[in-house]
Design a protein around this motif. Structure first.
Motif, short mmCIF file in Angstrom:
data_model
loop_
_atom_site.label_atom_id
_atom_site.label_comp_id
_atom_site.label_asym_id
_atom_site.label_seq_id
_atom_site.Cartn_x
_atom_site.Cartn_y
_atom_site.Cartn_z
N THR A 194 14.63 -32.57 9.35
CA THR A 194 14.42 -31.94 10.58
C THR A 194 13.52 -30.75 10.47
O THR A 194 13.30 -30.68 8.96
N GLY A 195 13.08 -29.93 11.33
CA GLY A 195 12.12 -28.91 11.08
C GLY A 195 11.06 -28.74 12.23
O GLY A 195 11.10 -29.55 12.83
N PRO A 196 10.55 -27.74 12.32
CA PRO A 196 9.38 -27.44 13.17
C PRO A 196 8.36 -28.63 13.28
O PRO A 196 7.85 -28.78 12.17
N TYR A 223 15.64 -29.56 5.70
CA TYR A 223 14.82 -28.82 6.72
C TYR A 223 13.54 -28.47 6.17
O TYR A 223 13.40 -27.79 4.88
N LEU A 224 12.36 -28.89 6.75
CA LEU A 224 11.32 -28.46 6.43
C LEU A 224 10.43 -27.37 7.22
O LEU A 224 10.52 -27.34 8.50
N GLY A 228 19.80 -22.68 9.53
CA GLY A 228 21.18 -22.09 8.92
C GLY A 228 22.16 -23.09 8.33
O GLY A 228 23.07 -22.95 7.32
N ARG A 229 22.16 -24.40 8.82
CA ARG A 229 22.89 -25.54 8.23
C ARG A 229 22.44 -26.33 7.07
O ARG A 229 22.98 -27.38 6.82
N ALA A 230 21.29 -25.98 6.76
CA ALA A 230 20.29 -26.65 5.79
C ALA A 230 21.13 -26.80 4.44
O ALA A 230 21.45 -25.80 3.91
N ASP A 231 21.06 -27.93 3.89
CA ASP A 231 21.50 -28.27 2.58
C ASP A 231 20.18 -28.11 1.41
O ASP A 231 20.41 -27.46 0.36
N GLY A 236 14.18 -19.79 1.04
CA GLY A 236 14.72 -21.05 0.33
C GLY A 236 15.70 -20.65 -0.81
O GLY A 236 16.12 -21.49 -1.52
N LEU A 237 15.63 -19.33 -1.47
CA LEU A 237 16.14 -19.00 -2.70
C LEU A 237 17.36 -18.66 -2.61
O LEU A 237 17.74 -17.94 -1.46
N ASP A 238 18.23 -19.17 -3.43
CA ASP A 238 19.84 -18.86 -3.23
C ASP A 238 19.96 -17.60 -4.05
O ASP A 238 20.99 -16.59 -3.62
#
Length: 302
Positions: A16-18, A94-95, A137-140, A185-187
């Motif tokens: 998913t994603g915009p 998520y894109l 916010g739920r993206a893996d 996307g950085l942890d």
């Protein structure tokens, strides 16, 4: 002894994603690398699709706001329901993409936005980004496509979701310039600006952190050894911890002023250290890649 009823039978990736961020490209890539794909599947039908017999390969489901029954609340509920069903291994891909780039992409293609069919695309883009904030916010796996070509996006997807590396948590190490902001996307983000800067050495200024001369100069800072030791020990502690929590990747970023010397040297060194210990590692030098692309474009124009 584990109950056979808890055995994972099917891997499922929700994509998913915009709109305009690359979801269709991602779906095609996943199909190319062996996934069974279903695009634009209504949320209400996902449970029915997964109630059948497990496939012999992973399944990718494309979901976006064009689905006739889409809502943020329903999407979040689907994610939670699948995660509670221990017969499925679920990941949300998520894109993502910046608003400005999405507006530019729509202006180039002259497409109408699904959330603003009678308005300019920027209205729909703003609505969709806000609508998807909880899902993001739920993206893996979160991939920011703002500066990625379709080829780059394919590489990123294969890095995180290719079945050949599914048993090992993947690590990506990034270098970047704080002048251009922290990559999405950085942890983990680490600031290297306290180390002495090769930019002020005339012989090193034109080089980058991949050169031995720059790497040696950065490593000669009296604070470098302790900093690098502590960082590498922390990362080595976190990798298995992430794996135990079911994560598929860990993204680490080193930032410095220009993204050319210190952050690049640290990225190269940490990636080499982790690879030598058997971890699956990839490298991304954001600013160096941008300069290389600008140089190619300039050559073509010339």
């Amino acid at each position: 002894m584990a109950d056979d009823s808890d055995k994972i039978e099917q891997k499922v990736v929700l994509v998913t994603g915009p709109s305009g961020a690359g979801r269709t490209t991602a779906i095609r890539v996943l199909e190319d690398i062996g996934y069974e794909v279903i695009d634009n599947l209504p949320l209400s039908l996902i449970s029915r699709v997964l109630s059948g017999p497990a496939l012999g390969r992973p399944l990718a489901l494309g979901v976006d706001v064009r689905n006739r029954d889409f809502s943020t609340e329903m999407m979040l509920q689907v994610i939670e329901d699948l995660r509670e069903d221990h017969t499925h291994e679920v990941e949300v891909l998520y894109l993502d993409c910046s608003r400005d780039v999405l507006i530019r992409r729509y202006s180039e293609t002259r497409r109408r936005h699904p959330l603003a069919p009678a308005e300019t695309p920027d209205h729909g883009i703003t609505r969709e980004i806000e609508l998807l904030i909880p899902v993001r916010g739920r993206a893996d796996v979160l991939i920011d496509t703002s500066e990625l070509s379709p080829h780059d996006l394919k590489d990123e997807i294969m890095r995180w979701l290719s079945e050949s590396g599914a048993e090992n948590l993947a690590v990506s190490v990034h270098s970047f310039s704080y002048k251009r902001g922290v990559p999405r996307g950085l942890d983990m983000v680490l600031d290297a600006r306290f180390l002495r800067n090769p930019h002020w050495e005339a012989d090193l200024r034109v080089l980058d952190g991949r050169s031995a001369a720059v790497a040696d100069y950065v490593a000669a800072d009296e604070r470098f050894d302790e900093f690098f030791t502590r960082v590498s020990e922390l990362v080595e502690f976190l990798i298995p911890a992430y794996g135990e929590e079911g994560k598929s990747h860990l993204a680490i970023g080193f930032g410095c002023t220009g993204g050319q010397h210190r952050s690049v040297a640290l990225t190269e060194r940490l990636a080499k250290t982790l690879a030598q210990k058997g971890w699956q590692v990839s490298i991304r030098h954001r600013e160096l890649e941008r300069r290389a692309e600008a140089g190619l474009a300039s050559n073509k124009l010339g």
